[in-house]
Scaffold this active site. Structure first.
Site, PDB file in Angstrom:
ATOM      1  N   HIS A 129       2.343  -2.651  -8.137  1.00  0.00           N
ATOM      2  CA  HIS A 129       1.264  -2.702  -7.040  1.00  0.00           C
ATOM      3  C   HIS A 129       2.028  -2.610  -5.800  1.00  0.00           C
ATOM      4  O   HIS A 129       2.483  -3.403  -5.036  1.00  0.00           O
ATOM      5  CB  HIS A 129       0.577  -4.006  -7.074  1.00  0.00           C
ATOM      6  CG  HIS A 129      -0.576  -4.332  -6.364  1.00  0.00           C
ATOM      7  ND1 HIS A 129      -1.148  -3.347  -5.439  1.00  0.00           N
ATOM      8  CD2 HIS A 129      -1.447  -5.326  -6.114  1.00  0.00           C
ATOM      9  CE1 HIS A 129      -2.104  -3.714  -4.665  1.00  0.00           C
ATOM     10  NE2 HIS A 129      -2.387  -4.806  -5.148  1.00  0.00           N
ATOM     11  N   GLN A 132       1.022  -3.727  -2.187  1.00  0.00           N
ATOM     12  CA  GLN A 132       1.235  -5.380  -1.778  1.00  0.00           C
ATOM     13  C   GLN A 132       2.310  -5.683  -1.749  1.00  0.00           C
ATOM     14  O   GLN A 132       2.689  -6.701  -0.757  1.00  0.00           O
ATOM     15  CB  GLN A 132       0.803  -6.029  -3.274  1.00  0.00           C
ATOM     16  CG  GLN A 132       0.748  -7.553  -3.281  1.00  0.00           C
ATOM     17  CD  GLN A 132      -0.340  -8.144  -2.335  1.00  0.00           C
ATOM     18  OE1 GLN A 132      -1.560  -7.978  -2.460  1.00  0.00           O
ATOM     19  NE2 GLN A 132       0.147  -9.087  -1.395  1.00  0.00           N
ATOM     20  N   ASP A 219       0.905 -14.835  -9.952  1.00  0.00           N
ATOM     21  CA  ASP A 219      -0.195 -13.988  -9.791  1.00  0.00           C
ATOM     22  C   ASP A 219      -0.980 -14.379 -10.961  1.00  0.00           C
ATOM     23  O   ASP A 219      -0.490 -15.382 -11.848  1.00  0.00           O
ATOM     24  CB  ASP A 219       0.341 -12.469 -10.020  1.00  0.00           C
ATOM     25  CG  ASP A 219      -0.971 -11.662 -10.055  1.00  0.00           C
ATOM     26  OD1 ASP A 219      -2.051 -11.924  -9.676  1.00  0.00           O
ATOM     27  OD2 ASP A 219      -0.782 -10.528 -10.672  1.00  0.00           O
ATOM     28  N   CYS A 259      -0.629 -12.700  -4.223  1.00  0.00           N
ATOM     29  CA  CYS A 259      -1.340 -11.732  -3.777  1.00  0.00           C
ATOM     30  C   CYS A 259      -2.826 -11.726  -3.629  1.00  0.00           C
ATOM     31  O   CYS A 259      -3.371 -10.847  -2.965  1.00  0.00           O
ATOM     32  CB  CYS A 259      -0.705 -10.376  -4.940  1.00  0.00           C
ATOM     33  SG  CYS A 259      -1.378 -10.910  -6.686  1.00  0.00           S
ATOM     34  N   ARG A 287      -1.289  -6.952   4.412  1.00  0.00           N
ATOM     35  CA  ARG A 287      -1.651  -5.686   3.866  1.00  0.00           C
ATOM     36  C   ARG A 287      -2.275  -4.586   4.659  1.00  0.00           C
ATOM     37  O   ARG A 287      -1.823  -3.392   4.665  1.00  0.00           O
ATOM     38  CB  ARG A 287      -2.863  -6.044   2.912  1.00  0.00           C
ATOM     39  CG  ARG A 287      -2.434  -6.930   1.780  1.00  0.00           C
ATOM     40  CD  ARG A 287      -1.584  -6.448   0.779  1.00  0.00           C
ATOM     41  NE  ARG A 287      -2.159  -5.033   0.091  1.00  0.00           N
ATOM     42  CZ  ARG A 287      -3.127  -5.088  -0.983  1.00  0.00           C
ATOM     43  NH1 ARG A 287      -3.485  -5.950  -1.560  1.00  0.00           N
ATOM     44  NH2 ARG A 287      -3.318  -3.767  -1.170  1.00  0.00           N
TER      45      ARG A 287
END
Ligand code: CP
Ligand code: NVA
Length: 304
Positions: A129, A132, A219, A259, A287
């Site tokens: 990712h 992110q 996460d 995130c 972001r």
């Protein structure tokens, strides 16, 4: 042509340059300065998985930059009915200026880049990712003043987030420790690379991982696509949580990142989450700014 398929593909210099641009774009937006750097450009956004932050921040980002964005759900595209990604890439390249894709397999993103003729940006795969993590690095610098020299500790599943964080943190000069249960560690190639290129530790002892950390990150225990494993994962990851004990092991000024979306009392306690909500929502905001920088880097004419 410049793609953003995974962080491993970008040099520390390219990452630093994008982060500097992100800071500048954030400052300018806050001060009402418009910068239509992508006037007339169109981004296609293919989503095979759900999203709140990625979808909205890319769409607003393109608008801010003077361009436009198309939301393309795989439920509605022919790709969802089996049209090959190789053909989708060649067709969409004729209409669009860039594609952002969120999907399962990293291979699909790489194939899109191979067959298409426009920049491809990875908006999350099972493997990584990277968008992110660009926002995460930007947020760490905002809060700590600098990225290099900090210790980042990731606790939980060795998933897409862990893989990208390890690469991003090592490339920007951080020390990295991950606390993951056995069998759920990050990608073995990435861990090998991290060991060879920086200071890296992988342990199943979360207090050892958190020891002296400047940044604590976690996460979800079950990622998108792992819904059927949820029950099993709740057992495996029990205790792999950012809580007061972990905070005590870390540096007293440690920041906490997530995130999002977050599952309170699973990977993070509600108490720690709320105590660090300022950092976590700065991270979510970033972001937008970080992705605008990525879009400019991939779509500017001097990169073609
Ligand atoms: N963090 C993140 O990528 O959020 P979304 O799934 O909402 O896009
Ligand atoms: N690991 C999570 C990240 C969500 C942004 C997932 O893949 O679902």
């Amino acid at each position: 042509m410049k793609h953003f398929l995974k962080l491993m593909d970008w040099s520390p210099k390219e990452i630093a340059s994008a982060l500097n641009l992100a800071d500048q774009l954030k400052y300018e937006k806050k001060n009402g300065i418009e910068h239509h750097l992508l006037k007339g450009k169109t981004l296609g956004m293919i989503f095979q998985k759900s999203s709140t932050r990625t979808r909205v921040s890319f769409e607003v980002g393109m608008y801010d930059l003077g361009g436009s964005a198309l939301f393309l759900s795989s439920h509605d595209l022919q790709i969802g009915r089996g049209e090959p990604v190789e053909d989708t890439a060649r067709v969409l390249s004729r209409y669009l200026d860039a594609i952002m894709i969120r999907t399962f397999e990293q291979k699909e993103v790489e194939t899109l880049a191979e067959y298409g003729s426009i920049p491809i940006i990875n908006g999350l795969t099972d493997y990584c990712h990277p968008c992110q993590v660009m926002a995460d690095l930007m947020t760490i610098r905002e809060h700590k003043g600098t990225i290099k020299g900090n210790k980042l500790c990731y606790i939980g599943d060795g998933n897409n987030m862990a893989n990208s964080l390890i690469v991003g943190a090592i490339k920007t000069g951080m020390t990295v420790a991950v606390g993951c249960p056995k069998g759920y560690q990050p990608d073995s190639e990435i861990m090998k690379w991290a060991n060879e290129n920086g200071s890296f530790l992988c342990t199943d002892d979360i207090l050892e991982a958190a020891d002296g950390a400047d940044v604590l990150y976690t996460d979800v225990w079950a990622s998108m696509g792992q819904e059927s494993e949820r029950e099993e994962r709740m057992k495996v990851f029990s205790g792999y949580q950012i809580n007061d004990r972990v905070m005590d092991a870390a540096h007293k000024d440690a920041m906490v990142m997530h995130c999002l979306p977050a599952h309170r009392e699973e990977e993070i306690t509600a108490k720690v989450f709320e105590q660090h909500a300022g950092e976590i929502f700065d991270e979510a905001e970033n972001r937008l700014h970080a992705q605008k920088a990525i879009l400019v880097k991939c779509l500017s004419d001097d990169n073609k």
